[in-house]
Design a protein around this motif. Sequence first.
Motif, mmCIF file in Angstrom:
data_model
loop_
_atom_site.group_PDB
_atom_site.id
_atom_site.type_symbol
_atom_site.label_atom_id
_atom_site.label_comp_id
_atom_site.label_asym_id
_atom_site.label_seq_id
_atom_site.Cartn_x
_atom_site.Cartn_y
_atom_site.Cartn_z
ATOM 1 N N VAL A 138 0.832 -1.204 0.000
ATOM 2 C CA VAL A 138 0.000 0.000 0.000
ATOM 3 C C VAL A 138 0.874 1.264 0.000
ATOM 4 C CG1 VAL A 138 -1.549 1.372 1.452
ATOM 5 C CG2 VAL A 138 -2.055 -1.033 1.007
ATOM 6 N N ARG A 139 1.876 1.273 0.875
ATOM 7 C CA ARG A 139 2.751 2.461 0.958
ATOM 8 C C ARG A 139 3.522 2.681 -0.338
ATOM 9 N NH1 ARG A 139 3.199 4.797 5.852
ATOM 10 N NH2 ARG A 139 2.337 3.658 7.647
ATOM 11 N N GLU A 140 4.017 1.595 -0.925
ATOM 12 C CA GLU A 140 4.773 1.722 -2.169
ATOM 13 C C GLU A 140 3.878 2.181 -3.314
ATOM 14 O OE1 GLU A 140 7.456 -1.061 -5.193
ATOM 15 O OE2 GLU A 140 6.802 -1.837 -3.259
ATOM 16 N N LYS A 141 2.694 1.591 -3.396
ATOM 17 C CA LYS A 141 1.784 1.906 -4.503
ATOM 18 C C LYS A 141 1.309 3.353 -4.459
ATOM 19 C CE LYS A 141 -2.611 0.413 -6.568
ATOM 20 N NZ LYS A 141 -3.738 -0.545 -6.488
ATOM 21 N N HIS A 142 1.049 3.846 -3.242
ATOM 22 C CA HIS A 142 0.471 5.188 -3.100
ATOM 23 C C HIS A 142 1.488 6.225 -2.608
ATOM 24 C CE1 HIS A 142 -3.628 3.717 -3.842
ATOM 25 N NE2 HIS A 142 -3.303 2.665 -3.103
ATOM 26 N N ASN A 143 2.769 5.854 -2.625
ATOM 27 C CA ASN A 143 3.842 6.769 -2.226
ATOM 28 C C ASN A 143 3.592 7.362 -0.845
ATOM 29 O OD1 ASN A 143 5.270 6.492 -4.720
ATOM 30 N ND2 ASN A 143 3.734 7.845 -5.671
ATOM 31 N N LEU A 144 3.234 6.505 0.105
ATOM 32 C CA LEU A 144 2.977 6.951 1.472
ATOM 33 C C LEU A 144 4.240 6.747 2.302
ATOM 34 C CD1 LEU A 144 -0.552 5.338 1.967
ATOM 35 C CD2 LEU A 144 -0.037 7.694 1.309
ATOM 36 N N THR A 145 4.764 7.826 2.829
ATOM 37 C CA THR A 145 5.991 7.745 3.619
ATOM 38 C C THR A 145 5.688 7.200 5.002
ATOM 39 O OG1 THR A 145 5.686 10.022 4.331
ATOM 40 C CG2 THR A 145 7.044 9.658 2.359
ATOM 41 N N GLY A 146 6.735 6.878 5.734
ATOM 42 C CA GLY A 146 6.584 6.270 7.041
ATOM 43 C C GLY A 146 5.900 7.153 8.054
ATOM 44 N N ASP A 147 5.914 8.481 7.833
ATOM 45 C CA ASP A 147 5.266 9.369 8.802
ATOM 46 C C ASP A 147 3.751 9.445 8.611
ATOM 47 O OD1 ASP A 147 5.441 10.666 6.407
ATOM 48 O OD2 ASP A 147 5.955 12.631 7.248
ATOM 49 N N VAL A 148 3.251 8.812 7.538
ATOM 50 C CA VAL A 148 1.800 8.753 7.334
ATOM 51 C C VAL A 148 1.265 7.569 8.132
ATOM 52 C CG1 VAL A 148 -0.088 8.445 5.686
ATOM 53 C CG2 VAL A 148 1.938 9.782 5.038
ATOM 54 N N SER A 149 0.426 7.864 9.108
ATOM 55 C CA SER A 149 -0.123 6.813 9.961
ATOM 56 C C SER A 149 -1.222 6.046 9.229
ATOM 57 C CB SER A 149 -0.675 7.428 11.249
ATOM 58 O OG SER A 149 -1.261 6.422 12.055
ATOM 59 N N LEU A 150 -1.111 4.698 9.226
ATOM 60 C CA LEU A 150 -2.123 3.849 8.593
ATOM 61 C C LEU A 150 -2.699 2.872 9.623
ATOM 62 C CD1 LEU A 150 -0.510 2.887 5.161
ATOM 63 C CD2 LEU A 150 -2.266 4.615 5.584
ATOM 64 N N ARG A 151 -3.982 2.659 9.512
ATOM 65 C CA ARG A 151 -4.675 1.707 10.396
ATOM 66 C C ARG A 151 -5.416 0.705 9.530
ATOM 67 N NH1 ARG A 151 -9.872 1.384 11.610
ATOM 68 N NH2 ARG A 151 -10.305 3.435 10.670
ATOM 69 N N GLN A 152 -5.182 -0.607 9.767
ATOM 70 C CA GLN A 152 -5.863 -1.619 8.967
ATOM 71 C C GLN A 152 -7.312 -1.750 9.403
ATOM 72 O OE1 GLN A 152 -4.004 -5.495 8.787
ATOM 73 N NE2 GLN A 152 -5.488 -6.285 7.301
ATOM 74 N N ASP A 153 -8.174 -2.013 8.437
ATOM 75 C CA ASP A 153 -9.596 -2.234 8.714
ATOM 76 C C ASP A 153 -9.730 -3.345 9.766
ATOM 77 O OD1 ASP A 153 -12.405 -3.064 8.448
ATOM 78 O OD2 ASP A 153 -12.411 -1.851 6.630
ATOM 79 N N ASP A 154 -10.587 -3.123 10.746
ATOM 80 C CA ASP A 154 -10.757 -4.103 11.825
ATOM 81 C C ASP A 154 -11.593 -5.304 11.408
ATOM 82 O OD1 ASP A 154 -9.270 -2.823 13.821
ATOM 83 O OD2 ASP A 154 -10.930 -1.474 14.280
#
Length: 950
Positions: A451-467
């Motif tokens: 996901v981070r690679e595909k959408h160019n999301l850096t490590g400082d972007v907080s991501l939460r997986q769907d529960d």
Amino acid sequence: MEKTFDPSAIETHWYQTWEAKGYFKPSGQGDAYSIMIPPPNVTGSLHMGHAFQDTIMDTLIRCQRMRGNNTLWQVGTDHAGIATQMVVERQLAAKGETRHDLGREKFLEKVWQWKAESGGTITQQLRRMGASLDWTRERFTMDDGLSNAVKEVFVQLYNEGLIYRGKRLVNWDPKLHTAISDLEVENVDQKGSMWHFRYPLSQGATTADGKDYIVVATTRPETMLGDTAVAVNPKDERYSNLIGKSIMLPLVNREIPIVADDYVEMEFGTGCVKITPAHDFNDYEVGKRHNLPLVNIFSVDAAILELAEVFNFDGSENTVVDRALPQAYRGDDRFVARKKIIADLESLGLLEKVEPHGLKVPKGDRSGVVVEPFLTDQWYVRVAPLAEPAIRAVENGDIQFVPKQYENMYFAWMRDIQDWCISRQLWWGHRIPAWYDTEGNVYVGRDEAEVREKHNLTGDVSLRQDDDVLDTWFSSALWTFSTLGWPEKTPELATFHPSSVLVTGFDIIFFWVARMIMMTLHFMKNEDGSAQVPFKTVYVHGLVRDAEGQKMSKSKGNVLDPLDIIDGIELETLVTKRTSGMMQPQLAAKIEKQTRKHFADGIASYGTDALRFTFLSLASTGRDIKFDTGRLEGYRNFCNKLWNASRYVMMNTDDEDCANDNKPVELSLADRWVISRLQKTEQQVAKAMDEYRFDHASQALYEFVWNEYCDWYLELSKAVLSNENATELAKRGTRRTLVNVLEAILRLAHPMMPFITEEIWQQIAPKAGAQGETIMLQAYPLADESKIDSDAEADIAWLQGIILAVRNIRGEMNISPGKALPVLLQQGNESDQQRFDAYQNLLLFLAKLESLSWLQPDQEAPMSSIQLVGDMQVRVPMAGLIDKDAEVGRLQKEIDKRQQEIKRVEGKLNNPKFVDRAPADVVEKEKQKIVEHQSALSQLQIQMDKIRAL
């Protein structure tokens, strides 16, 4: 061989041997034939439905294995999201803990631990049924390979726009706090009420008869807080002037419109229907047609909210409608709120009346609580584009249903298909591969790194997986190809997909069968790019019911445990089940009677083979089967019959020349006859198996083994083997026939009755010249038409006719079976005369006759009892055979007894109290008794007349 057949002594031994030697694995030779087992829940234990279904699959697999095909019966279990999570949560609750105390990661560790320790119960029980599954390839819907397949399918469908997230109504379980499928909802009949409430009209409007209110009828008063319209039928003249007007919703004081919709039945209730789109599936569709707001009044616990949640049908928040709810009900459980609302409306003079009303109340099959239609954000599959090729695959015959009428059920569902809710609010399951940032944007990928690679999301972007996790039907929809290694291009996938047949019940045609077809066509492609089906045939079987046709359920006490049938149930356990209500007294009494009658050790052990054969005998296509322990008893007797016949063969062939080294032999009429009948039986069984008529296959086998081989041929063989004048060529021919036909019977029966056939075959095979370690890998019998002998069959039929005629006369005249009789034949044709000349000595032996003579038509015959075989008379002179006076006395006693019974039953039927109060079937049985007694009286009188005429 042991004197008596004891299934418990052989079954475990042979199964362990088969599995240890790898006989269940694909052979690598011949055409591929595969079946994917409908994966039982990992929490489950074997019930009658499993036992029935697995018997059918194992019969098919064993048959195809013996036919030389490269067979795979793929085994696996389903992770059973809700059921498994509940099991582990109950264990935690016993310690005073909840899953939330542990946290998600620790809780899942507990589930995996439970699975390792206790999750294999049903796989061991499948072994007890003789299921020849390839255990080396056992899969689990949560193993790494299948988890990867699930992620791959989800991501691809999402990227293609076929998976989306939306706010819609679902079946919500307020106890488990999750959406559930329709299959997990039980509709329970309950006595309820229909409340009629007055809804005041707004803006001075009145009805056609001058009232300033309309009356709506509802079975769920609590949901009125979420009403957004009242609907009437556009053709209903009573309310035509009110369409477009509005009412003031009582208690809430929210103005809502009156709309016209064909959904409303004018004759039902008052003809006015409250519309609550956020709390009723039908109302949801009405609301969508009229673009009404959706007002949700419930929390996840089905309690009244502080403020309502209001949405539009596109999922956006509605800021126009007032969210206020009456303070008096806030926080109340829905049923507590119901009582308060009814009382308040009554105090306001708005309760018109209350009527009793029968309801079908939806309840969660796991939690037992009433399911609530609930508006939530869920993940959905856009199904319509997937359904079109799935419909075509059945229309053009790429997939065929057996019986064919189930195609109509399939088409009906598929042509009116709704998007599929695939998310569940659980912790145990395939977690949805979607991540959210702090602004609520959603990203779908196989893992967070992708996901981070595909959408160019850096490590400082907080991501939460769907529960949420995926519906278990999602992973099982991929079953036919994920179990074979997809998305990798494995040799197994190339060899065994598409599978040959799916064996399933009609109740999951939509939930599983249709979804497998849709998913497989979409993801599995042939080398030329064309879509691949998951299976070529869908065999649909009925449900196993009790002897009265009732669905088996613990609450009814009519459940039979297949392992109790196989291994036996002690009388003490039987008493416990009866007294605790787990088993109906009548059913328990029947089993106890059979136990005391047949089993000296007090344990009614019928064995696997008898149970399997019972299932197959009842497996007529698509119909529910009524399981009767009486049939079970009959097929255990069949096992005994086969065992005893084999003992007779062994005793007459041990240390004897059976001519299976191509020595010359002379075949008797009986030898040629039984070989001919075997060929026809092999034809019948093979045809029935290919047509999935397991009832026909088992019946053809049963009739040949019991009626022809055991009852007739074994007796006929004695005429050669015990005849001092018979040549060694003839005796050798009969011994060879005894052994070879029995060995063929065992191979023919093996797919249906694997244990007893293996045990006997091991001893018969050397005599028959058979090579190999196991019957499992022997060739399935193939009929040889050149061995069909119509003349021998006609001659034996003639002999049988005379023997049966003599037996009938013995029975009618009460003559001892051991008494040698003189028999006269008369009025036959030339063929009868020729057969008389050829088989006179054989008849004397078989029918235990004193003499056998042929009378010319003009010869006067003595007073005789007569039976006809065609046009030929079989006469037994009566003089001197019976004590006339004693027989007349005996018959008169029986006649008197029957007449008394008729009088007694007629007395009951002439009693109005009995006829009026007794169930109709009981009255009918009494009437049938009279018919049976009268028929018996008629026969007794005929016998009496014959005796008196002597």
